[in-house]
Write a protein that holds these residues in place. Structure first.
Motif, short mmCIF file in Angstrom:
data_model
loop_
_atom_site.label_atom_id
_atom_site.label_comp_id
_atom_site.label_asym_id
_atom_site.label_seq_id
_atom_site.Cartn_x
_atom_site.Cartn_y
_atom_site.Cartn_z
N GLY A 5 0.66 -1.17 -0.41
CA GLY A 5 -0.01 -0.33 0.16
C GLY A 5 1.13 1.13 0.21
N LEU A 6 0.21 2.20 -0.30
CA LEU A 6 1.27 3.88 -0.03
C LEU A 6 1.76 3.90 1.01
N ASP A 7 1.36 2.91 2.49
CA ASP A 7 2.19 3.21 3.11
C ASP A 7 4.20 2.91 2.78
N ALA A 8 4.71 2.08 2.42
CA ALA A 8 5.45 1.79 2.34
C ALA A 8 6.84 2.94 1.08
N PHE A 9 5.58 4.21 0.73
CA PHE A 9 6.44 5.35 0.68
C PHE A 9 6.59 6.09 1.71
N GLY A 10 6.52 4.90 3.07
CA GLY A 10 6.68 6.83 4.12
C GLY A 10 5.41 6.95 4.64
N SER A 11 5.12 7.80 5.82
CA SER A 11 4.02 8.38 5.74
C SER A 11 4.22 10.19 5.99
N GLY A 12 5.05 10.41 4.91
CA GLY A 12 4.33 11.63 4.17
C GLY A 12 4.09 11.52 2.89
N GLY A 13 4.70 12.34 2.35
CA GLY A 13 4.80 13.59 0.94
C GLY A 13 5.62 12.52 0.40
N LEU A 14 5.22 12.67 -1.33
CA LEU A 14 5.94 11.73 -2.61
C LEU A 14 6.17 12.65 -3.53
N VAL A 15 7.44 12.43 -4.10
CA VAL A 15 7.74 13.06 -4.61
C VAL A 15 8.22 12.34 -5.83
N VAL A 16 7.92 12.91 -7.04
CA VAL A 16 8.16 12.44 -8.43
C VAL A 16 9.41 12.89 -10.03
N VAL A 17 10.13 12.21 -9.73
CA VAL A 17 10.64 13.49 -10.51
C VAL A 17 11.28 13.07 -11.65
N ALA A 18 10.86 13.38 -12.46
CA ALA A 18 10.17 13.08 -13.65
C ALA A 18 11.76 13.96 -14.91
N PRO A 19 12.18 13.24 -15.70
CA PRO A 19 13.40 13.83 -16.36
C PRO A 19 13.11 15.04 -17.58
N HIS A 20 11.45 14.58 -18.38
CA HIS A 20 11.12 14.93 -18.95
C HIS A 20 9.41 15.24 -18.87
N PRO A 21 8.65 16.05 -19.52
CA PRO A 21 7.05 15.58 -19.49
C PRO A 21 6.86 14.65 -20.09
N ASP A 22 6.16 13.59 -19.41
CA ASP A 22 5.03 12.32 -19.69
C ASP A 22 5.95 11.70 -18.66
N ASP A 23 7.06 11.50 -18.32
CA ASP A 23 8.03 10.59 -17.54
C ASP A 23 6.88 10.50 -16.62
N GLU A 24 6.30 11.50 -15.88
CA GLU A 24 5.85 10.96 -14.72
C GLU A 24 4.21 10.26 -14.99
N SER A 25 3.61 10.37 -16.09
CA SER A 25 2.31 10.16 -16.38
C SER A 25 2.71 8.11 -16.17
N ILE A 26 4.09 8.28 -17.52
CA ILE A 26 4.09 6.72 -17.31
C ILE A 26 4.77 6.05 -16.86
N GLY A 27 5.88 6.53 -16.32
CA GLY A 27 5.78 6.09 -14.88
C GLY A 27 5.58 5.62 -13.37
N CYS A 28 5.02 6.73 -13.13
CA CYS A 28 3.79 7.01 -11.53
C CYS A 28 2.63 6.86 -11.32
N GLY A 29 1.94 6.94 -12.77
CA GLY A 29 0.57 7.90 -13.78
C GLY A 29 0.10 7.08 -12.63
N GLY A 30 -0.62 6.47 -12.05
CA GLY A 30 -1.58 5.29 -11.23
C GLY A 30 -0.94 5.33 -9.81
N THR A 31 0.61 5.32 -9.87
CA THR A 31 0.31 5.68 -8.09
C THR A 31 0.09 7.49 -7.50
#
Length: 244
Positions: free
Chosen positions: A17-43
């Motif tokens: 579950g999302l608890d795997a990320f710890g108890s705080g917020g989540l930062v997603v660093v995308a090299p290019h516009p679209d990598d955020e959706s391809i790699g982590c969009g569902g999360t």
């Protein structure tokens, strides 16, 4: 470990579950516009639905995807790709204020030096701003220099703000199966994105320019191809543990 072994073992990673990320917020660093959706969009969609703070940091300006286009020179293409990114994250339920554009030059993202250090500081500050317990970077084995440089920038950020570093594959899925990866056992987890797959697909589709739409005067330009997109059909997204 070779990629072929990795592809077998990754399907055996635990589903968390999302608890795997710890108890705080989540930062997603995308090299290019679209990598955020391809790699982590569902999360990202799941985090937002479950009330977990997120931030998306787009490192490069994405302006080199259509180098021969006269209708979309770099400045116009940069604006278009930022607009597409905001439309994509809207599909994921992520508010536009959560998206940060570092606008480093596409194909020339620095991995060291003053500019990389400034980018690392920006990542660290944004992570502090949402109380992040984890930062997710594109995998250092992705076969693109901007992806590798973005990973290096996140490593710089972790020196300024120690914490949890995870990696998500994008182009790494498409490497030859004989490619040598890191030694040692595979560590990480998978996040179930089943209820959010439709949102992820819509987010990827919102990057119209990368599907051969909108810009038609550069036939040799970059295009998202089926050999990558087949991997994002999975009902889970993969996050790999990176040792300090």
């Amino acid at each position: 470990m070779k990629l072929g072994t990795f592809l077998r073992q990754v399907t055996e990673l635990p589903v968390r579950g999302l608890d795997a990320f710890g108890s705080g917020g989540l930062v997603v660093v995308a090299p290019h516009p679209d990598d955020e959706s391809i790699g982590c969009g569902g999360t990202l969609a799941r985090c937002t639905a479950e009330g977990r703070p997120v931030a998306i940091i787009v490192v490069s300006d994405g302006s080199a995807s259509h180098p021969a286009s006269r209708s979309h020179p770099r400045t116009r293409l940069r604006r278009l790709r930022e607009t597409e990114t905001l439309a994509a994250v809207e599909q994921l339920g992520v508010p536009p204020r959560a998206v940060h554009f570092l606008a480093l030059p596409d194909q020339f993202v620095p991995s060291a030096g003053p500019e990389a250090s400034r980018a690392g500081r920006a990542v660290a500050d944004i992570a502090d701003g949402i109380g992040a317990s984890a930062i997710c970077a594109a995998w250092h084995h992705d076969p693109h220099r901007d992806h590798q440089a973005s990973f290096a920038i996140v490593e710089l950020a972790m020196r300024m703000r120690p914490g949890r570093l995870l990696a998500y594959p994008v182009w790494g899925w498409t490497l030859p199966r004989s490619t040598e990866l890191d030694k040692g056992p595979l560590a990480g987890f998978r996040i179930d994105i089943g209820p959010y797959q439709a949102a992820k697909h819509a987010a990827i589709a919102a990057h119209h320019s990368q599907h051969g739409r909108i810009i038609v005067d550069d036939p040799d330009a970059f295009r998202l191809e089926a050999d990558l997109l087949v991997h994002v059909e999975r009902p889970h997204e993969v996050f790999l543990e990176i040792s300090a």
